[in-house]
Design a protein around this motif. Sequence first.
Motif, PDB file in Angstrom:
ATOM      1  N   ASP A  78       0.829  -1.202   0.000  1.00  0.00           N
ATOM      2  CA  ASP A  78       0.000   0.000   0.000  1.00  0.00           C
ATOM      3  C   ASP A  78       0.870   1.261   0.000  1.00  0.00           C
ATOM      4  O   ASP A  78       0.625   2.192  -0.761  1.00  0.00           O
ATOM      5  CB  ASP A  78      -0.951  -0.001   1.203  1.00  0.00           C
ATOM      6  CG  ASP A  78      -1.771   1.270   1.272  1.00  0.00           C
ATOM      7  OD1 ASP A  78      -2.602   1.492   0.360  1.00  0.00           O
ATOM      8  OD2 ASP A  78      -1.572   2.053   2.224  1.00  0.00           O
ATOM      9  N   ARG A  82       1.116   4.056  -2.957  1.00  0.00           N
ATOM     10  CA  ARG A  82       0.893   5.481  -2.718  1.00  0.00           C
ATOM     11  C   ARG A  82       2.071   6.320  -3.230  1.00  0.00           C
ATOM     12  O   ARG A  82       1.882   7.399  -3.793  1.00  0.00           O
ATOM     13  CB  ARG A  82       0.616   5.755  -1.238  1.00  0.00           C
ATOM     14  CG  ARG A  82      -0.770   5.263  -0.822  1.00  0.00           C
ATOM     15  CD  ARG A  82      -1.148   5.616   0.605  1.00  0.00           C
ATOM     16  NE  ARG A  82      -0.495   4.697   1.542  1.00  0.00           N
ATOM     17  CZ  ARG A  82       0.255   5.064   2.567  1.00  0.00           C
ATOM     18  NH1 ARG A  82       0.443   6.336   2.853  1.00  0.00           N
ATOM     19  NH2 ARG A  82       0.793   4.155   3.359  1.00  0.00           N
ATOM     20  N   GLU A  85       1.754   6.372  -7.005  1.00  0.00           N
ATOM     21  CA  GLU A  85       0.690   7.309  -7.377  1.00  0.00           C
ATOM     22  C   GLU A  85       1.210   8.742  -7.347  1.00  0.00           C
ATOM     23  O   GLU A  85       0.989   9.520  -8.288  1.00  0.00           O
ATOM     24  CB  GLU A  85      -0.500   7.162  -6.425  1.00  0.00           C
ATOM     25  CG  GLU A  85      -1.668   8.032  -6.755  1.00  0.00           C
ATOM     26  CD  GLU A  85      -2.410   7.622  -8.017  1.00  0.00           C
ATOM     27  OE1 GLU A  85      -3.161   8.472  -8.537  1.00  0.00           O
ATOM     28  OE2 GLU A  85      -2.264   6.485  -8.484  1.00  0.00           O
ATOM     29  N   ALA A  86       1.908   9.096  -6.285  1.00  0.00           N
ATOM     30  CA  ALA A  86       2.386  10.469  -6.124  1.00  0.00           C
ATOM     31  C   ALA A  86       3.523  10.809  -7.088  1.00  0.00           C
ATOM     32  O   ALA A  86       3.569  11.905  -7.637  1.00  0.00           O
ATOM     33  CB  ALA A  86       2.843  10.686  -4.679  1.00  0.00           C
ATOM     34  N   LYS A  89       1.953   9.952 -11.162  1.00  0.00           N
ATOM     35  CA  LYS A  89       0.607  10.332 -11.605  1.00  0.00           C
ATOM     36  C   LYS A  89       0.734  11.065 -12.945  1.00  0.00           C
ATOM     37  O   LYS A  89       1.556  11.952 -13.105  1.00  0.00           O
ATOM     38  CB  LYS A  89      -0.058  11.237 -10.566  1.00  0.00           C
ATOM     39  CG  LYS A  89      -1.518  11.474 -10.841  1.00  0.00           C
ATOM     40  CD  LYS A  89      -2.188  12.177  -9.692  1.00  0.00           C
ATOM     41  CE  LYS A  89      -3.682  12.178  -9.912  1.00  0.00           C
ATOM     42  NZ  LYS A  89      -4.406  12.397  -8.689  1.00  0.00           N
ATOM     43  N   PRO A 128       7.332  13.157  -2.512  1.00  0.00           N
ATOM     44  CA  PRO A 128       6.007  12.958  -1.909  1.00  0.00           C
ATOM     45  C   PRO A 128       6.030  12.687  -0.407  1.00  0.00           C
ATOM     46  O   PRO A 128       5.035  12.918   0.272  1.00  0.00           O
ATOM     47  CB  PRO A 128       5.450  11.754  -2.669  1.00  0.00           C
ATOM     48  CG  PRO A 128       6.144  11.798  -3.987  1.00  0.00           C
ATOM     49  CD  PRO A 128       7.533  12.278  -3.668  1.00  0.00           C
ATOM     50  N   GLY A 132       3.876  15.450   1.712  1.00  0.00           N
ATOM     51  CA  GLY A 132       2.640  14.849   2.202  1.00  0.00           C
ATOM     52  C   GLY A 132       1.814  14.098   1.165  1.00  0.00           C
ATOM     53  O   GLY A 132       0.815  13.468   1.508  1.00  0.00           O
ATOM     54  N   GLN A 133       2.205  14.145  -0.100  1.00  0.00           N
ATOM     55  CA  GLN A 133       1.450  13.440  -1.149  1.00  0.00           C
ATOM     56  C   GLN A 133       1.439  11.924  -0.932  1.00  0.00           C
ATOM     57  O   GLN A 133       0.540  11.241  -1.414  1.00  0.00           O
ATOM     58  CB  GLN A 133       2.028  13.768  -2.535  1.00  0.00           C
ATOM     59  CG  GLN A 133       1.885  15.229  -2.925  1.00  0.00           C
ATOM     60  CD  GLN A 133       0.428  15.643  -3.052  1.00  0.00           C
ATOM     61  OE1 GLN A 133      -0.357  15.015  -3.746  1.00  0.00           O
ATOM     62  NE2 GLN A 133       0.060  16.695  -2.333  1.00  0.00           N
ATOM     63  N   ASN A 135       0.575  10.422   1.541  1.00  0.00           N
ATOM     64  CA  ASN A 135      -0.579  10.072   2.379  1.00  0.00           C
ATOM     65  C   ASN A 135      -1.892   9.957   1.611  1.00  0.00           C
ATOM     66  O   ASN A 135      -2.906   9.587   2.190  1.00  0.00           O
ATOM     67  CB  ASN A 135      -0.721  11.093   3.519  1.00  0.00           C
ATOM     68  CG  ASN A 135       0.512  11.085   4.396  1.00  0.00           C
ATOM     69  OD1 ASN A 135       1.019  10.037   4.759  1.00  0.00           O
ATOM     70  ND2 ASN A 135       1.015  12.262   4.707  1.00  0.00           N
ATOM     71  N   LYS A 136      -1.868  10.268   0.319  1.00  0.00           N
ATOM     72  CA  LYS A 136      -3.078  10.164  -0.499  1.00  0.00           C
ATOM     73  C   LYS A 136      -3.241   8.736  -1.010  1.00  0.00           C
ATOM     74  O   LYS A 136      -2.261   8.031  -1.250  1.00  0.00           O
ATOM     75  CB  LYS A 136      -3.017  11.148  -1.661  1.00  0.00           C
ATOM     76  CG  LYS A 136      -3.083  12.592  -1.194  1.00  0.00           C
ATOM     77  CD  LYS A 136      -3.196  13.537  -2.355  1.00  0.00           C
ATOM     78  CE  LYS A 136      -3.353  14.965  -1.839  1.00  0.00           C
ATOM     79  NZ  LYS A 136      -3.475  15.902  -2.950  1.00  0.00           N
ATOM     80  N   ALA A 137      -4.481   8.332  -1.194  1.00  0.00           N
ATOM     81  CA  ALA A 137      -4.782   6.962  -1.643  1.00  0.00           C
ATOM     82  C   ALA A 137      -4.211   6.694  -3.038  1.00  0.00           C
ATOM     83  O   ALA A 137      -4.101   7.598  -3.865  1.00  0.00           O
ATOM     84  CB  ALA A 137      -6.293   6.746  -1.659  1.00  0.00           C
ATOM     85  N   SER A 139      -4.273   4.800  -6.768  1.00  0.00           N
ATOM     86  CA  SER A 139      -5.244   4.371  -7.776  1.00  0.00           C
ATOM     87  C   SER A 139      -5.112   2.862  -8.008  1.00  0.00           C
ATOM     88  O   SER A 139      -4.127   2.235  -7.607  1.00  0.00           O
ATOM     89  CB  SER A 139      -4.986   5.098  -9.093  1.00  0.00           C
ATOM     90  OG  SER A 139      -3.729   4.701  -9.624  1.00  0.00           O
TER      91      SER A 139
END
Length: 189
Positions: A78, A82, A85-86, A89, A128, A132-133, A135-137, A139
């Motif tokens: 996970d 994350r 993703e950061a 993206k 990230p 703090g990026q 910490n975002k969910a 995809s």
Amino acid sequence: MKKIISFVAFLTIIFAGVGSGLAATHTVNKGDTYWKIGIQYGVPVKALMSVNNAANSTLGIGQKLTIPASSVTSSEKDLLARLVEAEAKGEPYAGKVAVATVVLNRVDSNLFPNTVSGVIYQSSQFTPVSNGQINKAASTDSKKAVNEALAFRGQGSGSLYFYNPAKTTNTWLRSKTTTIKIGNHVFAK
């Protein structure tokens, strides 16, 4: 009393592995390949073939395969998704896989910490984490990219770094040997 202690010791041996990442089994279905199974379970194809004593990539429908326990925990998957993703993206899917692969290559390298979280949280390595990026969910694509990178683990060109040339002027990073360019990222070792 001796019998009770022996029985408790027996149960401890029998149940010691329950819930601790013991290997699973998979029954081969039509269309399965070691690659697809590796991605499905998030395990390296090399490890999958090795644990099943496979001399080649041939599979038979109905064949039972042992799926080795992953060396990466679900919470680390996970975290890695994350980060992917950061960091990636808007990048092509192959770039997402490559970012995850860099982290796994670092885990396997003696130059970096030996855990996914250790690599990701190593000081000043990934933007990230500091902004703090992280910490975002993640995809679905980023999660899938992590499993694909895990299946690919131990293969490839050994990239340990990546950067966006439009966003960094770091001469040390730019001096590293380029392994591949995907989207806006340069991967290097």
